[in-house]
Design an enzyme around this catalytic site. Structure first.
Site, PDB file in Angstrom:
ATOM      1  N   SER A 309       0.590  -1.153   0.189  1.00 41.28           N
ATOM      2  CA  SER A 309       0.176   0.068  -0.201  1.00 41.28           C
ATOM      3  C   SER A 309       1.029   1.396  -0.140  1.00 41.28           C
ATOM      4  O   SER A 309       1.436   1.158   0.805  1.00 41.28           O
ATOM      5  CB  SER A 309      -0.943  -0.263   0.935  1.00 41.28           C
ATOM      6  OG  SER A 309      -1.403   1.247   1.422  1.00 41.28           O
ATOM      7  N   GLU A 310       0.572   2.111  -0.228  1.00 38.24           N
ATOM      8  CA  GLU A 310       1.552   3.155  -1.629  1.00 38.24           C
ATOM      9  C   GLU A 310       1.047   4.244   0.281  1.00 38.24           C
ATOM     10  O   GLU A 310       2.571   4.970   0.732  1.00 38.24           O
ATOM     11  CB  GLU A 310       1.292   4.005  -2.100  1.00 38.24           C
ATOM     12  CG  GLU A 310       2.000   5.791  -2.672  1.00 38.24           C
ATOM     13  CD  GLU A 310       1.666   6.265  -3.263  1.00 38.24           C
ATOM     14  OE1 GLU A 310       2.272   7.084  -4.566  1.00 38.24           O
ATOM     15  OE2 GLU A 310       0.247   5.962  -3.618  1.00 38.24           O
ATOM     16  N   LYS A 405      -4.981 -19.020  14.977  1.00 42.10           N
ATOM     17  CA  LYS A 405      -6.347 -19.497  14.121  1.00 42.10           C
ATOM     18  C   LYS A 405      -5.212 -20.402  12.659  1.00 42.10           C
ATOM     19  O   LYS A 405      -6.587 -21.008  11.979  1.00 42.10           O
ATOM     20  CB  LYS A 405      -6.708 -18.278  12.898  1.00 42.10           C
ATOM     21  CG  LYS A 405      -7.735 -17.511  13.781  1.00 42.10           C
ATOM     22  CD  LYS A 405      -8.047 -16.152  13.179  1.00 42.10           C
ATOM     23  CE  LYS A 405      -9.186 -15.784  13.902  1.00 42.10           C
ATOM     24  NZ  LYS A 405      -8.074 -14.777  15.311  1.00 42.10           N
ATOM     25  N   ASN A 443      -5.178 -12.560  19.711  1.00 49.54           N
ATOM     26  CA  ASN A 443      -5.372 -11.495  19.345  1.00 49.54           C
ATOM     27  C   ASN A 443      -4.799 -10.423  19.513  1.00 49.54           C
ATOM     28  O   ASN A 443      -4.630 -11.067  20.686  1.00 49.54           O
ATOM     29  CB  ASN A 443      -6.983 -11.163  19.483  1.00 49.54           C
ATOM     30  CG  ASN A 443      -8.259 -12.346  18.792  1.00 49.54           C
ATOM     31  OD1 ASN A 443      -7.404 -13.460  18.532  1.00 49.54           O
ATOM     32  ND2 ASN A 443      -8.891 -11.541  18.567  1.00 49.54           N
ATOM     33  N   GLY A 446      -5.565  -3.369  19.276  1.00 51.89           N
ATOM     34  CA  GLY A 446      -5.565  -2.049  19.255  1.00 51.89           C
ATOM     35  C   GLY A 446      -5.135  -2.440  17.650  1.00 51.89           C
ATOM     36  O   GLY A 446      -4.556  -1.431  16.954  1.00 51.89           O
ATOM     37  N   SER A 447      -4.704  -3.770  17.296  1.00 51.98           N
ATOM     38  CA  SER A 447      -4.199  -3.700  15.681  1.00 51.98           C
ATOM     39  C   SER A 447      -5.905  -3.297  14.748  1.00 51.98           C
ATOM     40  O   SER A 447      -6.828  -3.659  15.638  1.00 51.98           O
ATOM     41  CB  SER A 447      -3.900  -5.346  15.275  1.00 51.98           C
ATOM     42  OG  SER A 447      -4.620  -6.491  15.723  1.00 51.98           O
ATOM     43  N   SER A 448      -5.107  -3.321  13.182  1.00 51.95           N
ATOM     44  CA  SER A 448      -6.787  -3.315  12.792  1.00 51.95           C
ATOM     45  C   SER A 448      -7.197  -4.334  12.925  1.00 51.95           C
ATOM     46  O   SER A 448      -6.899  -4.813  12.703  1.00 51.95           O
ATOM     47  CB  SER A 448      -5.750  -2.625  11.365  1.00 51.95           C
ATOM     48  OG  SER A 448      -4.966  -3.423  10.822  1.00 51.95           O
TER      49      SER A 448
END
Length: 619
Positions: A309-310, A405, A443, A446-448
């Protein structure tokens, strides 16, 4: 700018500067000894001493490795090296005086040594301060403070300590303040603020009038909204003290863990990455960006940011720039996909990468469940492409960021991560130079896409807070814990091993939701409290488990130098089986055959099964 130069060029600059300080220090010694600014008569008489000392200077400076002292890490050891160089040069000057029978005063070499030390050491200190100020002026966000009263002055003082923002002016409607300099900042009118915003001199406005009522604050914010910059408001002192502030408190991830944070700060981490070139894939993500931030503290030679992602690459490179400049760490930003072998080869070889931290992955369970082709392409084939390129480039260590997972997966995302682990375990059996290892996370708070930002957004809007099932549990860790675990895994790696963090007992998601609501200053809706925030059970999503596991086989566990980090030796596919699996996925992905992708997942991802979800109970 010095920080933009290659490392070899920086050393040449420092070497040249130290050599030039020798005649300056010698001149200063004669000036101080004879008490005159023009001791040319004595200098001309002692020119053999001066010439001998100056000729020896480059060799002594290199011998004491003064150009190798990093400006950002100038410490007692660095000072000792400068003192050693000054002492050796003073001894050479004394020996030259005796050998050539010149009879120069014996105090001259001592004064010279002190002068050289002061000039070299404090010259470096000045360079550090100058570079830090220059880095801040180039990267910090310029802000205007609306309100030149006591609160605004205190805010400006606090902001001056931050590398992220720099106050550039006050703005106040009181005409008696107009044109004054307060706390070193000019007080401007709203028209002046408008001009500064238009010229790019102000990117954010902080409203610091805590004594004003809410109606007045709202009016100011509305009027400033036309400027097209971010507006932030300092809460009222009364609201802060009484707890009536309408802004809900942000909940720190650490407060939700239900356990003590694991201390992962070991000296072996910094030693493993100091002076090395480290590439982080997925550098713009939650884990990748934190990895880069923590790597800076390890003083590597270079950090290579690899990101598809730029915008994400731009963000992380901008966030690291100031800290990297202070620590004299080179940061290289490279756009690209881990699926592109030619691009990956180019970056690995041109940047001389020694360690790869592979955090690039598609990780959102529901999205990958409906986009299995891209999940397989990126998570399985992308890992294969990157790992084979790393082995070809003779990278020393390769660490894959995996997930709990992947253990007996019930969804495509977890299965692709398990198959990526198997690819690395296969390569590890025949890799000579490169050590492949994996880290399994729980998990990451705070991560996206994690529950923390989702719940915070839902609480901020007054609810409801959505939970998929009242009994669903997860292991939790913070972003810093997760990133530190990756770095430690790289330090402990033997090859083919899986590292997990002992995170205690798993926690119920519904308990996390309740705790977040209460810690945000709100209450949970109940029959006796109908005005609280509702917790709504929505039902398990496709591929979602009630609980997660970290290990396929607990019997495979072995200890590491850290009591909270465990190493597992798990079952592997044979080389032939792995090759057949990869050929199948390559063909299925190229043909965009979703049914074949799912069939291959079921065949090769050990323990993969589709869960039979029961209807969730009422909240």
């Amino acid at each position: 700018m010095l920080n933009a130069l290659p490392r070899r060029m920086k050393r040449m600059v420092l070497l040249t500067a130290d050599i030039l300080l020798v005649p300056i220090a010698l001149y200063a010694a004669y000036v101080l000894r004879y008490g005159t600014a023009v001791p040319f008569e004595r200098l001309s008489a002692d020119w053999p001493i001066l010439l001998t000392t100056f000729a020896a200077a480059p060799f002594i400076i290199v011998f004491c490795r003064l150009p190798w002292i990093k400006l950002s890490t100038l410490d007692f050891r660095g000072a000792l090296r400068i003192a050693a160089a000054a002492g050796i040069l003073a001894i050479i000057a004394s020996l030259a005086s005796v050998a050539l029978s010149i009879g120069s005063p014996r105090s001259i070499p001592g004064i010279f040594a002190v002068s050289f030390f002061i000039l070299s050491f404090f010259g470096r200190v000045g360079a550090i301060l100058g570079l830090q100020q220059l880095a801040k002026s180039r990267t910090a966000t310029p802000v205007a403070i609306f309100g030149a009263g006591a609160a605004g002055i205190q805010l400006s003082s606090a902001l001056r300590q931050s590398p992220e923002v720099v106050p550039v002016c006050f703005v106040d409607d009181d005409p008696s303040y107009r044109g004054l300099n307060i706390a070193g900042l000019r007080v401007r009118s709203r028209d002046g603020l408008k001009r500064m915003v238009a010229n790019g001199q102000v990117s954010r406005v902080l409203v610091a009038i805590p004594s004003m009522d809410q109606a007045g604050i709202s009016r100011i914010v509305e009027e400033l909204g036309d400027l097209g910059v971010e507006i932030q408001v300092l809460p009222s002192f009364v609201d802060l003290i009484s707890g009536r502030s309408k802004e809900l408190k942000l909940v720190a991830p650490e407060a939700l863990l239900g356990r003590e944070k694991v201390n992962l700060d070991l000296p072996v981490v910094a030693k493993s990455y100091a002076g090395r070139t480290v590439m982080v894939t997925g550098a713009g993500g939650s884990i990748g960006s934190e990895l880069c931030k923590q790597l800076l503290e390890c003083n590597p030679e270079r950090i290579v940011l690899f990101e598809q992602s730029e915008y994400a690459l731009y963000e992380v490179e901008a966030a690291l720039r100031a800290g990297a400049a202070q620590k004299n760490v080179e940061v290289v930003a490279r756009l690209g996909s881990v699926c592109d072998r030619q691009r990956v080869d180019d970056v690995l070889q041109n940047q001389n990468v020694e360690i790869v931290l592979h955090a690039a992955a598609y990780k959102h369970v529901p999205l990958i469940e409906e986009n299995e082709i891209e999940g397989a392409r990126n998570n399985i084939l992308g890992t294969k492409t990157l790992a084979e390129a790393a082995m070809a480039a003779e990278v020393e260590r390769f660490i894959l960021v995996s997930t709990d997972k992947a253990v007996r997966p019930t969804n495509i995302m977890g299965a692709t991560k398990r198959l990526a682990e198997l690819v690395l375990q296969d390569l590890a059996t025949r890799s000579v130079k490169t050590r492949f290892s994996m880290v399994r996370f729980g998990n990451v708070l705070g991560s996206s896409g994690s529950v923390l930002p989702l719940f915070q957004k839902q609480i901020r809007h007054g609810g409801p807070v959505t939970v998929t099932h009242p009994d669903v549990t997860r292991f939790f860790m913070t972003i810093p814990e997760a990133s530190r675990l990756v770095l430690l895994a790289g330090a402990f790696s033997k090859g083919g091993d899986v590292f997990v963090l002992d995170m205690g007992k798993p926690m119920r998601i519904i308990d996390i939701a309740r705790r977040m609501i209460e810690m945000s200053g709100a209450t949970v809706q109940s029959p006796t409290n109908p005005g609280g925030i509702e917790i709504k059970v929505t039902g398990l999503r496709p591929g979602e488990k009630l609980y997660e596991e970290l290990l396929i086989d607990n019997a495979s566990l072995t200890e590491t130098p850290h009591e909270k980090i465990l190493r597992a030796e798990e079952e592997k596919h044979s080389e032939i089986m792995t090759a057949r699996m990869l050929m199948g996925f390559e063909a299925a992905v190229d043909a965009a055959n979703t049914e074949e992708v799912r069939a291959l997942v079921a065949e090769y991802a050990s323990g993969y099964h589709i869960p039979d979800h029961a209807e969730p109970a009422k909240a």
